[in-house]
Design an enzyme around this catalytic site. Structure first.
Site, PDB file in Angstrom:
ATOM      1  N   GLN A  86     105.568  35.971  -6.857  1.00 43.64           N
ATOM      2  CA  GLN A  86     104.836  34.761  -6.482  1.00 43.64           C
ATOM      3  C   GLN A  86     104.877  33.739  -7.606  1.00 43.64           C
ATOM      4  O   GLN A  86     104.509  32.578  -7.403  1.00 43.64           O
ATOM      5  CB  GLN A  86     103.376  35.102  -6.189  1.00 43.64           C
ATOM      6  CG  GLN A  86     103.173  36.088  -5.057  1.00 43.64           C
ATOM      7  CD  GLN A  86     101.730  36.534  -4.956  1.00 43.64           C
ATOM      8  OE1 GLN A  86     100.822  35.709  -4.983  1.00 43.64           O
ATOM      9  NE2 GLN A  86     101.511  37.827  -4.853  1.00 43.64           N
ATOM     10  N   ASP A  89     107.473  30.888 -12.807  1.00 43.25           N
ATOM     11  CA  ASP A  89     108.116  30.928 -14.125  1.00 43.25           C
ATOM     12  C   ASP A  89     109.422  31.721 -14.047  1.00 43.25           C
ATOM     13  O   ASP A  89     109.733  32.348 -13.027  1.00 43.25           O
ATOM     14  CB  ASP A  89     107.167  31.526 -15.173  1.00 43.25           C
ATOM     15  CG  ASP A  89     106.782  32.974 -14.874  1.00 43.25           C
ATOM     16  OD1 ASP A  89     107.685  33.832 -14.861  1.00 43.25           O
ATOM     17  OD2 ASP A  89     105.582  33.257 -14.662  1.00 43.25           O
ATOM     18  N   HIS A 104     107.465  31.345  -4.198  1.00 51.67           N
ATOM     19  CA  HIS A 104     106.783  30.049  -4.283  1.00 51.67           C
ATOM     20  C   HIS A 104     107.576  29.000  -5.056  1.00 51.67           C
ATOM     21  O   HIS A 104     107.015  27.997  -5.475  1.00 51.67           O
ATOM     22  CB  HIS A 104     105.400  30.243  -4.910  1.00 51.67           C
ATOM     23  CG  HIS A 104     104.501  31.092  -4.078  1.00 51.67           C
ATOM     24  ND1 HIS A 104     103.407  31.769  -4.584  1.00 51.67           N
ATOM     25  CD2 HIS A 104     104.534  31.402  -2.757  1.00 51.67           C
ATOM     26  CE1 HIS A 104     102.822  32.450  -3.617  1.00 51.67           C
ATOM     27  NE2 HIS A 104     103.480  32.239  -2.502  1.00 51.67           N
TER      28      HIS A 104
END
Length: 231
Positions: A86, A89, A104
């Site tokens: 999720q 980074d 995401h």
């Protein structure tokens, strides 16, 4: 080689020093979420949204993968490891993980607003974007992020990975973020399931038997490796 599928949330990156979104004192306590991370917010004030993600990229450059990221990479020596995250980074990639699916979006990427398939990776020397930023075709760009109010395009790919898993592991998530939290329901009968979190949420009804490791991600991944070695 057994297939080990790992679903990671903010908790796996928090120990690297990245700000989380939902925890007390997290980013959503500091920024109005629907202004900086929603479709409507981007339409209303794209400059603010670009600024918010510019700040997130600068923060990301100052941190490194932690022992949890590196521990998952080491498990590739013994398992076919697939990571579903999720997180936006790139710490799993920087740790060397070979297969990472972002639900995401990706912080270090932008995409054309006219052609969604035109995705561009930013560099440390070229991090910042504005509403005036254009790609090589003259198209405006936006963060390559799944905003609130937008569909999660990689969810079906994630479901397929989970259905194939011999072992499914959830790390550092409250189990409250959908659709990612629903991945537990797609685990096939007979697969082993582990949940690593220092403050584990209640396991949803119908999710089957789950081994809970109530530790932060770095300690939990080390414990997971020990448990898997004993099997």
């Amino acid at each position: 080689m057994k297939k080990l599928v790992v679903s990671t949330g903010a908790g796996v990156s928090a120990e690297s020093g990245l700000s989380t979104f939902r925890d007390a004192g997290g980013l959503w306590d500091k920024y109005p979420v629907m202004e900086v991370a929603s479709h409507d917010g981007f339409v209303k004030n794209p400059a603010l949204v670009h600024k918010f993600y510019n700040e997130r990229r600068r923060e990301l450059l100052g941190v490194c993968p932690n022992a949890a990221h590196l521990g998952l990479k080491r498990l590739e020596d013994r398992f076919d490891v697939r990571i579903i995250t999720q997180n936006v980074d790139d710490l799993h990639e920087r740790a060397g993980s070979a297969s990472v699916l972002h639900l995401h979006g990706e912080l270090m990427k932008v995409r054309s607003m006219r052609r969604e398939d035109r995705v561009y990776t930013l560099t440390p020397d070229n991090l910042e974007t504005t509403p005036e930023t254009r790609d090589e075709y003259g198209d405006p760009v936006r963060p390559h992020i799944v905003f609130f109010q937008e569909a999660v395009p990689n969810f079906e790919k994630a479901v397929e990975l989970v259905r194939q898993a011999d072992i499914f592991v959830v790390i550092g998530t409250s189990l409250n973020v959908y659709p990612a939290a629903s991945l537990l329901y797609y685990v096939r009968p007979g697969a082993k399931v582990y949940y690593i979190d220092p403050n584990p949420a209640a396991i949803p009804d119908g999710a089957g038997q789950v081994t809970v490791i109530a530790r932060k991600a770095t300690e939990g991944v080390a414990e997971l490796a020990r448990l898997l070695e004993q099997e």
